[in-house]
Design a protein around this motif. Sequence first.
Motif, PDB file in Angstrom:
ATOM      1  N   GLU A 168     -41.792   1.764 -12.938  1.00  0.00           N
ATOM      2  CA  GLU A 168     -42.539   2.814 -12.245  1.00  0.00           C
ATOM      3  C   GLU A 168     -42.208   2.842 -10.755  1.00  0.00           C
ATOM      4  N   SER A 169     -41.063   2.286 -10.383  1.00  0.00           N
ATOM      5  CA  SER A 169     -40.625   2.308  -8.987  1.00  0.00           C
ATOM      6  C   SER A 169     -39.392   3.192  -8.853  1.00  0.00           C
ATOM      7  N   PHE A 170     -39.188   3.710  -7.632  1.00  0.00           N
ATOM      8  CA  PHE A 170     -38.094   4.635  -7.374  1.00  0.00           C
ATOM      9  C   PHE A 170     -37.315   4.168  -6.152  1.00  0.00           C
ATOM     10  N   THR A 171     -35.992   4.098  -6.310  1.00  0.00           N
ATOM     11  CA  THR A 171     -35.116   3.641  -5.234  1.00  0.00           C
ATOM     12  C   THR A 171     -34.065   4.710  -4.969  1.00  0.00           C
ATOM     13  N   LYS A 172     -33.921   5.111  -3.702  1.00  0.00           N
ATOM     14  CA  LYS A 172     -32.918   6.106  -3.360  1.00  0.00           C
ATOM     15  C   LYS A 172     -31.531   5.478  -3.410  1.00  0.00           C
ATOM     16  N   LEU A 173     -30.634   6.087  -4.212  1.00  0.00           N
ATOM     17  CA  LEU A 173     -29.291   5.544  -4.392  1.00  0.00           C
ATOM     18  C   LEU A 173     -28.287   6.144  -3.412  1.00  0.00           C
ATOM     19  N   PHE A 174     -28.185   7.464  -3.402  1.00  0.00           N
ATOM     20  CA  PHE A 174     -27.218   8.128  -2.528  1.00  0.00           C
ATOM     21  C   PHE A 174     -27.574   9.608  -2.426  1.00  0.00           C
ATOM     22  N   THR A 175     -26.819  10.320  -1.611  1.00  0.00           N
ATOM     23  CA  THR A 175     -27.043  11.743  -1.377  1.00  0.00           C
ATOM     24  C   THR A 175     -25.779  12.517  -1.700  1.00  0.00           C
ATOM     25  N   VAL A 176     -25.933  13.662  -2.353  1.00  0.00           N
ATOM     26  CA  VAL A 176     -24.808  14.547  -2.658  1.00  0.00           C
ATOM     27  C   VAL A 176     -24.894  15.747  -1.724  1.00  0.00           C
ATOM     28  N   ASP A 177     -23.846  15.972  -0.946  1.00  0.00           N
ATOM     29  CA  ASP A 177     -23.815  17.076   0.011  1.00  0.00           C
ATOM     30  C   ASP A 177     -23.605  18.397  -0.723  1.00  0.00           C
ATOM     31  N   LEU A 178     -24.566  19.299  -0.601  1.00  0.00           N
ATOM     32  CA  LEU A 178     -24.453  20.612  -1.236  1.00  0.00           C
ATOM     33  C   LEU A 178     -24.112  21.705  -0.222  1.00  0.00           C
ATOM     34  N   ASN A 179     -23.667  21.300   0.963  1.00  0.00           N
ATOM     35  CA  ASN A 179     -23.307  22.270   2.002  1.00  0.00           C
ATOM     36  C   ASN A 179     -21.900  22.827   1.819  1.00  0.00           C
ATOM     37  N   THR A 180     -21.154  22.299   0.833  1.00  0.00           N
ATOM     38  CA  THR A 180     -19.825  22.838   0.568  1.00  0.00           C
ATOM     39  C   THR A 180     -19.962  24.246  -0.006  1.00  0.00           C
ATOM     40  N   PRO A 181     -18.975  25.108   0.170  1.00  0.00           N
ATOM     41  CA  PRO A 181     -19.080  26.497  -0.295  1.00  0.00           C
ATOM     42  C   PRO A 181     -19.384  26.599  -1.786  1.00  0.00           C
ATOM     43  N   ASN A 182     -20.386  27.396  -2.123  1.00  0.00           N
ATOM     44  CA  ASN A 182     -20.747  27.748  -3.495  1.00  0.00           C
ATOM     45  C   ASN A 182     -21.374  26.617  -4.308  1.00  0.00           C
ATOM     46  N   ALA A 183     -21.618  25.450  -3.702  1.00  0.00           N
ATOM     47  CA  ALA A 183     -22.272  24.373  -4.451  1.00  0.00           C
ATOM     48  C   ALA A 183     -23.729  24.742  -4.702  1.00  0.00           C
ATOM     49  N   LEU A 184     -24.183  24.586  -5.941  1.00  0.00           N
ATOM     50  CA  LEU A 184     -25.532  25.009  -6.297  1.00  0.00           C
ATOM     51  C   LEU A 184     -26.453  23.828  -6.607  1.00  0.00           C
ATOM     52  N   LYS A 185     -26.085  23.003  -7.587  1.00  0.00           N
ATOM     53  CA  LYS A 185     -26.967  21.899  -7.976  1.00  0.00           C
ATOM     54  C   LYS A 185     -26.195  20.846  -8.754  1.00  0.00           C
ATOM     55  N   VAL A 186     -26.780  19.650  -8.833  1.00  0.00           N
ATOM     56  CA  VAL A 186     -26.219  18.561  -9.630  1.00  0.00           C
ATOM     57  C   VAL A 186     -26.744  18.698 -11.054  1.00  0.00           C
ATOM     58  N   ILE A 187     -25.831  18.724 -12.028  1.00  0.00           N
ATOM     59  CA  ILE A 187     -26.262  18.890 -13.419  1.00  0.00           C
ATOM     60  C   ILE A 187     -26.060  17.628 -14.246  1.00  0.00           C
ATOM     61  N   GLY A 188     -25.490  16.580 -13.651  1.00  0.00           N
ATOM     62  CA  GLY A 188     -25.290  15.339 -14.388  1.00  0.00           C
ATOM     63  C   GLY A 188     -24.318  14.434 -13.660  1.00  0.00           C
ATOM     64  N   PHE A 189     -23.891  13.370 -14.362  1.00  0.00           N
ATOM     65  CA  PHE A 189     -23.007  12.384 -13.755  1.00  0.00           C
ATOM     66  C   PHE A 189     -21.955  11.968 -14.776  1.00  0.00           C
ATOM     67  N   SER A 190     -20.762  11.681 -14.275  1.00  0.00           N
ATOM     68  CA  SER A 190     -19.679  11.210 -15.138  1.00  0.00           C
ATOM     69  C   SER A 190     -19.899   9.736 -15.480  1.00  0.00           C
ATOM     70  N   LYS A 191     -19.084   9.207 -16.394  1.00  0.00           N
ATOM     71  CA  LYS A 191     -19.206   7.800 -16.767  1.00  0.00           C
ATOM     72  C   LYS A 191     -18.953   6.869 -15.590  1.00  0.00           C
ATOM     73  N   SER A 192     -18.155   7.330 -14.625  1.00  0.00           N
ATOM     74  CA  SER A 192     -17.869   6.511 -13.443  1.00  0.00           C
ATOM     75  C   SER A 192     -18.950   6.620 -12.374  1.00  0.00           C
ATOM     76  N   GLY A 193     -19.950   7.493 -12.612  1.00  0.00           N
ATOM     77  CA  GLY A 193     -21.049   7.629 -11.666  1.00  0.00           C
ATOM     78  C   GLY A 193     -20.898   8.763 -10.680  1.00  0.00           C
ATOM     79  N   GLU A 194     -19.835   9.562 -10.793  1.00  0.00           N
ATOM     80  CA  GLU A 194     -19.646  10.691  -9.892  1.00  0.00           C
ATOM     81  C   GLU A 194     -20.545  11.851 -10.296  1.00  0.00           C
ATOM     82  N   ALA A 195     -21.096  12.543  -9.299  1.00  0.00           N
ATOM     83  CA  ALA A 195     -21.975  13.680  -9.569  1.00  0.00           C
ATOM     84  C   ALA A 195     -21.169  14.875 -10.072  1.00  0.00           C
TER      85      ALA A 195
END
Length: 208
Positions: A168-195
């Motif tokens: 029941e605890s939450f730890t911030k892991l990292f941030t994904v920059d959505l300021n790149t052109p046309n980026a909308l949202k994160v829909i999942g992660f690859s097996k290597s952990g990439e957004a």
Amino acid sequence: MVVIWNVSIRKAIGVVLPKPPTCGTYATSIGFGVCRETSDPKIVKIMCIGRLRDVESIACIPRQVEVFTLSTRAWKSLSGNLPRKSIFFSECSVAKDGTLYWVASDGNTVNERHNLIVSFDLTSEEFREVSLPDSLAYRSSLSMSKLRDSLVVIDYSVEANIWMMEDESFTKLFTVDLNTPNALKVIGFSKSGEAIVIVSKDNHFGHG
């Protein structure tokens, strides 16, 4: 209709959903997972009140939670341990270790509403609530996903902040920059952990 597709044997089964009320008062969320003890696939259909102005006037939600078990090919309605009628569920759930998880919100007015996690154990068929820290409880846009074997909550502001949920605890892991052109949202992660980020290009959607 919900289609369950077993990729390994290339077989699909169509399951007709119970007919919802004809009025537009309610919203529906669907979850799918496998029971830990029996390995039996189950579909969970949750009906919630879709409009804030109707929360006070509706005494109870008809057929609020229904569960389909593949081995019996039948739906059943649950009558105990149901979510409060003021809880609104996101459309999609995330399954992990025989439990379904939803991002949800609770409250009778916009100013009172707060976010939380609601889980459903596919073995005991019981709901449980997990409180979010204030840094997430009052955000306007949250979603859930899986990063490797961990559940994560994604908090959208200018960027996407990834929080790992452990017990029941939450730890911030990292941030994904959505300021790149046309980026909308994160829909999942690859097996290597990439957004995996959904992007818009020339009014069409794709993955990037």
